[in-house]
Motif scaffolding. Structure first.
Motif, mmCIF file in Angstrom:
data_model
loop_
_atom_site.group_PDB
_atom_site.id
_atom_site.type_symbol
_atom_site.label_atom_id
_atom_site.label_comp_id
_atom_site.label_asym_id
_atom_site.label_seq_id
_atom_site.Cartn_x
_atom_site.Cartn_y
_atom_site.Cartn_z
ATOM 1 N N ILE A 249 0.831 -1.207 0.000
ATOM 2 C CA ILE A 249 0.000 0.000 0.000
ATOM 3 C C ILE A 249 0.866 1.256 0.000
ATOM 4 C CG2 ILE A 249 -2.109 -0.939 1.014
ATOM 5 C CD1 ILE A 249 -1.053 0.020 3.729
ATOM 6 N N ASN A 250 0.307 2.330 -0.565
ATOM 7 C CA ASN A 250 1.049 3.600 -0.617
ATOM 8 C C ASN A 250 0.707 4.472 0.596
ATOM 9 O OD1 ASN A 250 -1.447 4.721 -1.122
ATOM 10 N ND2 ASN A 250 -1.112 4.947 -3.320
ATOM 11 N N ARG A 251 1.248 5.669 0.644
ATOM 12 C CA ARG A 251 1.067 6.568 1.794
ATOM 13 C C ARG A 251 -0.395 6.945 2.016
ATOM 14 N NH1 ARG A 251 5.857 8.746 3.960
ATOM 15 N NH2 ARG A 251 4.542 10.038 5.249
ATOM 16 N N ALA A 252 -1.156 6.955 0.910
ATOM 17 C CA ALA A 252 -2.573 7.315 1.038
ATOM 18 C C ALA A 252 -3.405 6.119 1.502
ATOM 19 C CB ALA A 252 -3.080 7.828 -0.300
ATOM 20 N N GLY A 253 -2.761 4.981 1.680
ATOM 21 C CA GLY A 253 -3.483 3.800 2.137
ATOM 22 C C GLY A 253 -4.163 3.040 1.016
ATOM 23 N N TYR A 288 -9.255 -5.831 0.089
ATOM 24 C CA TYR A 288 -8.654 -4.770 0.889
ATOM 25 C C TYR A 288 -9.652 -3.639 1.139
ATOM 26 C CZ TYR A 288 -5.801 -0.820 2.265
ATOM 27 O OH TYR A 288 -5.310 0.256 2.951
ATOM 28 N N HIS A 292 -10.325 -4.597 4.567
ATOM 29 C CA HIS A 292 -8.977 -4.174 5.020
ATOM 30 C C HIS A 292 -8.038 -5.373 5.207
ATOM 31 C CE1 HIS A 292 -10.811 -0.313 5.618
ATOM 32 N NE2 HIS A 292 -11.704 -0.854 6.416
ATOM 33 N N THR A 299 1.696 -11.762 10.285
ATOM 34 C CA THR A 299 1.822 -10.955 11.506
ATOM 35 C C THR A 299 3.268 -10.882 12.002
ATOM 36 O OG1 THR A 299 1.306 -12.883 12.848
ATOM 37 C CG2 THR A 299 -0.524 -11.394 12.339
ATOM 38 N N ASN A 300 4.170 -11.598 11.357
ATOM 39 C CA ASN A 300 5.580 -11.487 11.758
ATOM 40 C C ASN A 300 6.459 -10.951 10.621
ATOM 41 O OD1 ASN A 300 5.208 -13.803 10.310
ATOM 42 N ND2 ASN A 300 6.408 -15.132 11.641
ATOM 43 N N VAL B 214 10.593 -2.724 10.884
ATOM 44 C CA VAL B 214 9.810 -3.115 9.703
ATOM 45 C C VAL B 214 8.351 -2.686 9.884
ATOM 46 C CG1 VAL B 214 8.955 -5.107 8.403
ATOM 47 C CG2 VAL B 214 11.313 -5.082 9.200
ATOM 48 N N ASP B 218 6.164 0.499 8.170
ATOM 49 C CA ASP B 218 4.902 0.274 7.439
ATOM 50 C C ASP B 218 3.801 1.207 7.932
ATOM 51 O OD1 ASP B 218 5.807 -1.698 5.764
ATOM 52 O OD2 ASP B 218 5.204 -3.362 7.045
ATOM 53 N N PHE B 220 3.930 3.972 9.971
ATOM 54 C CA PHE B 220 4.199 5.405 9.837
ATOM 55 C C PHE B 220 4.184 5.835 8.367
ATOM 56 C CE2 PHE B 220 5.429 7.535 13.866
ATOM 57 C CZ PHE B 220 5.204 6.479 14.726
ATOM 58 N N ALA B 222 1.952 4.840 6.158
ATOM 59 C CA ALA B 222 0.554 5.042 5.722
ATOM 60 C C ALA B 222 -0.377 4.873 6.915
ATOM 61 C CB ALA B 222 0.205 4.043 4.628
ATOM 62 N N ALA B 225 -4.155 3.860 6.826
ATOM 63 C CA ALA B 225 -4.575 2.549 6.324
ATOM 64 C C ALA B 225 -4.804 1.529 7.443
ATOM 65 C CB ALA B 225 -3.534 2.015 5.362
ATOM 66 N N TYR B 226 -4.397 1.864 8.669
ATOM 67 C CA TYR B 226 -4.436 0.867 9.752
ATOM 68 C C TYR B 226 -5.510 1.194 10.790
ATOM 69 C CZ TYR B 226 -0.094 -0.610 7.674
ATOM 70 O OH TYR B 226 0.832 -1.069 6.775
ATOM 71 N N THR B 395 -11.602 1.755 11.432
ATOM 72 C CA THR B 395 -11.212 0.454 10.887
ATOM 73 C C THR B 395 -9.991 0.625 9.981
ATOM 74 O OG1 THR B 395 -12.736 0.773 9.086
ATOM 75 C CG2 THR B 395 -13.530 -0.529 10.946
ATOM 76 N N GLY B 396 -9.419 -0.484 9.606
ATOM 77 C CA GLY B 396 -8.237 -0.455 8.740
ATOM 78 C C GLY B 396 -7.537 -1.798 8.847
ATOM 79 N N ILE B 397 -6.352 -1.860 8.305
ATOM 80 C CA ILE B 397 -5.608 -3.131 8.385
ATOM 81 C C ILE B 397 -5.311 -3.451 9.845
ATOM 82 C CG2 ILE B 397 -3.465 -4.295 7.734
ATOM 83 C CD1 ILE B 397 -3.298 -2.297 5.364
ATOM 84 N N GLN B 399 -2.895 -5.429 12.164
ATOM 85 C CA GLN B 399 -1.609 -6.119 12.135
ATOM 86 C C GLN B 399 -1.084 -6.319 13.557
ATOM 87 O OE1 GLN B 399 0.044 -7.829 10.147
ATOM 88 N NE2 GLN B 399 2.186 -7.340 9.938
ATOM 89 N N PRO B 400 -1.492 -7.402 14.208
ATOM 90 C CA PRO B 400 -0.959 -7.655 15.561
ATOM 91 C C PRO B 400 0.464 -8.205 15.468
ATOM 92 C CG PRO B 400 -2.517 -9.360 14.928
ATOM 93 C CD PRO B 400 -2.364 -8.483 13.738
ATOM 94 N N TYR B 401 1.402 -7.326 15.235
ATOM 95 C CA TYR B 401 2.785 -7.707 14.896
ATOM 96 C C TYR B 401 3.440 -8.495 16.038
ATOM 97 C CZ TYR B 401 7.361 -6.989 12.698
ATOM 98 O OH TYR B 401 8.572 -7.170 12.091
ATOM 99 N N VAL B 402 3.806 -9.697 15.747
ATOM 100 C CA VAL B 402 4.293 -10.624 16.775
ATOM 101 C C VAL B 402 5.585 -10.124 17.437
ATOM 102 C CG1 VAL B 402 5.187 -12.963 17.095
ATOM 103 C CG2 VAL B 402 3.169 -12.599 15.713
ATOM 104 N N TRP B 403 6.473 -9.529 16.642
ATOM 105 C CA TRP B 403 7.749 -9.064 17.200
ATOM 106 C C TRP B 403 7.552 -7.949 18.224
ATOM 107 C CZ3 TRP B 403 11.879 -11.937 16.907
ATOM 108 C CH2 TRP B 403 12.003 -12.822 15.848
#
Lengths: 333, 477
Positions: A249-253, A288, A292, A299-300, B214, B218, B220, B222, B225-226, B395-397, B399-403
């Motif tokens: 995805i880009n900065r605009a989401g 998406y 979303h 997730t990793n 990483v 992601d 920051f 966008a 989007a999250y 709402t948005g993506i 991402q429950p980032y494991v790290w």
């Protein structure tokens, strides 16, 4: 003299400690990220396959623990009569998701006949095209051969070499000799070696660009697709190629659009040669925009990059099942 | 060269062997000579690592070193205030040119509504750190706290000492020169302790900070989007990333120094258990905070000239601290808000003391995290987007980032261990109050199973490490 002996004892102690450390790490790696052993595939349907009935674990990109079938591919069960054969890369090898989440398993739940998967890492569309004839001879699918590709912007030199029969897989990775033994008995060693290689910066792969013109490219692509179509026709099987683009995805989401013109061209070439083509771009975009959810990434890992995740596999399985059930060939479209 | 670069680690070996050979020749008669040779080898090593990055950086360092060395002698001889002012101005001018020229020019051209002019200036690595070291040397010399360093070798080494060169800590000259004058060379104990501290820092950097980077990059990149939970997790992850990144570097610097027979003071002391902002700055980048305290806050009057002046001094110090971190308005605002909160903290300090310490710690962490957002963002708009993402339910993506969770667990375990260790050791501060201090869990590598454990830890660091983006955040300052 006693000083020298003391030095030797210290070195021996260090060496033994290091060996025990490698054993401990190997046990850890079996659960954390065991890549399985790559062996020769004498039939030629793939350049290599996994060792039969091996465990393959992965917690580096996604979380999965799978067991390879007795042919060395990722399938939950084997039937004698194959309706659809899947060929493709690591996306189809599907070691990033569990058995019940991959395209093959999901297709086998959808009443489209028995689907068998011979997807294996490093098998790009060039490699699949090169091995297609052998794969069809060995597995003889009744309905479809399904070829996966994550790119529609192909390199003309690679396409030409496939057509000439000189294509060599650049990522050849059959485990032989010491490498094989270490992977079996002390998997920490190859793992550490690979990580150190990346650490040193030796893992960067340059993107090839042969700078060919679009007209020349189209001609080559058409011949390349035609070759695939001819092989399928000879074996009396339909061919379906599906393309799944990256979902960054880009900065605009918004999802970044890649290779739209190339996808259009690819579709045209497929249609003109009687090959079915599914472009997952719109489906992934809908996934998406509505929910979303991105089809790639875990997730990793970084968001939206890397291999197909369970949502990507599910969307592809649904698209293929829908296509096969409705028998929406390109001619009808 | 970054200390976590494998080429650095591999090239360090041959240099260390040379120093070790020199150590073999040391006996009671020739000790001093061989120890000088060892220091010269370390100096060569330091310049080697700078030259391979860019020879121009080396020239800049030599210029600053010689300028400070000779002016230092002059200052000691004449005690002239004007020479001191000239030298300080010269050092600040060099820093301003390399670091702030484009920032100021773009500000001026913006105000005057002129066409934007920028120069293609490459900032020498570590310049903010070695210029501050040079400034502290000159000022201490003028104040008579230290005497002029006679040995050019020691002085060159003071500014170029490679473990601290890229990202500190900023070592005071008297502390460093005491060690060079009494240098005893390398030893097994130093190697045993140093290598463990280095490995500890490497784990923080490549396993924790770089993985977190990483995810932070992601989100920051966008923020809109999250979903809310993911943006909050990303903000917390950045707090952890910058801590593990910088404290990891500091650990590596301390470890390498120890291997070479030097002692560097720790630069961090569990900053996220701080129960006030002033406590946070006593635990975060300690060498920089104490530098500003000694060479800016106290000369400005500190807290001796009334309340208003104290608050102004606090804001001024934090403002300069913000600017030190980077030539950008986000850094200036970040510093200023820190200054204002420090003032509020000081004003209502008594009332805050009555609250439970745990609540104070959580509040401080939340404030620090919110301010790190400005620090990390590449523009105000970006920072506002992240803040909006944190404070509005959307709402948005997901991402429950494991790290991130892994890093939180690591930090929690380290903190609990530090609390237990501090209680056991009866750690107290200068006023005699009990205090929690961080520590390195060091093993006796002479024991077989300790060696196995250490090798396994190193192996796990390599297996779990992320080697995609290896630049240190503070290396850019």
């Amino acid at each position: 003299m006693s000083k020298i002996i003391r030095y030797f004892i210290t070195i021996f102690k260090g060496g033994l400690a290091f060996f025990i450390c490698l054993c401990i790490l190997s046990i850890f790696i079996i659960g954390y990220s065991y890549p399985s052993i790559h062996t020769e595939n004498n039939s030629g349907s793939t350049d290599w396959k996994l060792a039969d009935n091996q465990l393959r674990t992965n917690m580096v990109e996604g979380f999965s623990w799978i067991k390879v079938d007795s042919n060395g591919f990722n399938n939950e069960f084997i039937e004698n009569n194959i309706d659809n054969l899947i060929m493709g890369s690591s996306h189809m090898e599907g070691y990033n998701v569990n058995h019940h989440e991959n395209v093959t398993y999901l297709l086998n739940q959808k009443d489209v006949g028995y689907t068998y998967n011979i997807g294996i890492s490093g098998h790009t569309i060039y490699c699949c095209a090169k091995n297609l004839e052998y794969a069809l001879e060995e597995y003889r699918p009744d309905r479809y051969v399904i070829i996966e590709t994550d790119t529609v912007n192909l390199h003309t030199t690679d396409m030409k070499s496939v057509m000439k029969g000189t294509y060599l897989n650049p990522g050849s990775s059959i485990d032989r000799g010491l490498k094989r033994k270490l992977k079996i008995y002390l998997p920490a060693v190859p793992m550490l070696y690979n990580q150190i290689k990346i650490w040193r910066g030796g893992d960067s792969s340059a993107d090839l660009d042969d700078g060919s013109s679009m007209i020349g490219y189209k001609n080559t692509l058409n011949k390349f697709i035609e070759r695939i179509a001819n092989i399928c026709q000879e074996h009396n099987v339909k061919c379906l190629i599906f393309y799944h683009p990256k979902t960054e995805i880009n900065r605009a989401g918004e999802i970044i659009k890649y290779d739209e013109d190339y996808a259009k061209l690819f579709r045209e070439c497929c249609m003109s040669n009687g090959i079915d083509f599914i472009d997952m771009t719109e489906i992934f975009n809908e996934l998406y925009n509505d929910r979303h959810i991105l089809a790639h990434g875990f997730t990793n890992t970084a968001v939206g990059t890397g291999h197909l995740n369970k949502y990507g596999h599910k969307a592809i399985a649904e698209a293929i099942a829908d296509f096969i059930k409705n028998d929406r060939t390109v001619r009808e479209e | 060269m970054n200390l976590n670069n494998l080429n650095f680690i591999l090239s360090f070996g041959p240099f260390y062997i040379l120093i070790w050979i020199a150590q073999i020749f040391c006996d009671t008669k020739t000790n001093a000579v061989w120890n000088r040779i060892q220091l010269i080898l370390i100096l060569i090593m330091s310049y080697f690592y700078i030259v391979i990055v860019d020879v121009k950086f080396c020239l800049c360092l030599v210029f600053i070193s010689l300028l400070t060395f000779f002016f230092g002698r002059l200052i000691e001889k004449t005690r002239s205030k004007w020479i001191l002012i000239f030298e300080i101005s010269a050092l600040i001018a060099v820093l301003a040119y390399f670091k702030y020229f484009n920032f100021f020019i773009s500000g001026i051209t913006h105000i005057l509504r002129m066409n934007r002019v920028t120069l293609n200036i490459m900032m020498p690595v570590g310049i903010s750190f070695y210029i501050f070291s040079a400034l502290s040397y000159i000022i201490d010399l003028y104040k008579g706290k230290i005497s002029c360093e006679k040995s050019i070798i020691d002085f060159l080494l003071y500014l170029s000492f490679f473990p601290k060169f890229t990202a500190g800590p900023i070592v005071r000259s008297d502390y460093f020169f005491t060690q060079t004058r009494n240098y005893k060379g390398i030893n097994h104990k130093g190697l045993e302790i140093g290598i463990q501290i280095f490995a500890f820092g490497l784990f923080k950097k490549v396993v924790l900070a770089d993985h977190l980077g990483v995810f932070v990059g992601d989100v920051f990149g966008a923020p809109s989007a999250y979903n809310t939970a993911t943006v909050i997790l990303a903000a917390i992850s950045y707090s952890l990333q910058i801590y593990f990144d910088f404290s990891g570097y500091s650990d590596m610097a301390v470890g390498i120094s120890k291997i070479l027979g030097f002692d560097l003071k720790p630069n961090f002391n569990l900053p996220y258990i701080a129960n006030s902002m002033s406590d946070f700055w006593k635990r975060w980048h300690i060498s920089l905070s104490s530098w500003f305290q000694d060479y800016l806050y106290i000369p400005l009057g500190g807290s001796r000239k009334g309340e208003t002046r104290t608050y102004l001094n606090l804001i001024a110090v934090q403002l300069v601290s913000g600017l030190w971190h980077g030539a950008g308005w986000t850094f200036v605002v970040w510093g200023m808000i820190h200054g204002i909160i420090n003032c509020i903290n000081k004003a209502i300090g008594k009332r805050i003391d009555q609250l439970a310490k745990a609540i104070n710690t959580i509040i401080t962490f939340i404030i620090v995290t919110l301010l790190w957002v400005v620090f990390r963002a590449d523009s105000f708009e970006n920072a506002l987007q992240v803040w909006r993402g944190m404070f509005t339910i959307h709402t948005g993506i997901n991402q429950p980032y494991v790290w991130s969770y892994f890093a939180i667990v690591c930090l929690a375990v380290a903190t609990i261990a530090a609390v237990i260790h501090s209680k056991k050791e009866d750690c107290v501060d200068a006023k005699g109050n009990p205090v929690v201090n961080g520590f390195y869990p060091l093993l006796d590598l002479g024991r077989f199973w300790s060696l196995v454990l250490f090798f396994t830890f190193c192996g796990l660091t390599i297996v779990l490490g992320y080697f995609g983006n290896t630049a240190f955040i503070y290396g850019g300052f």
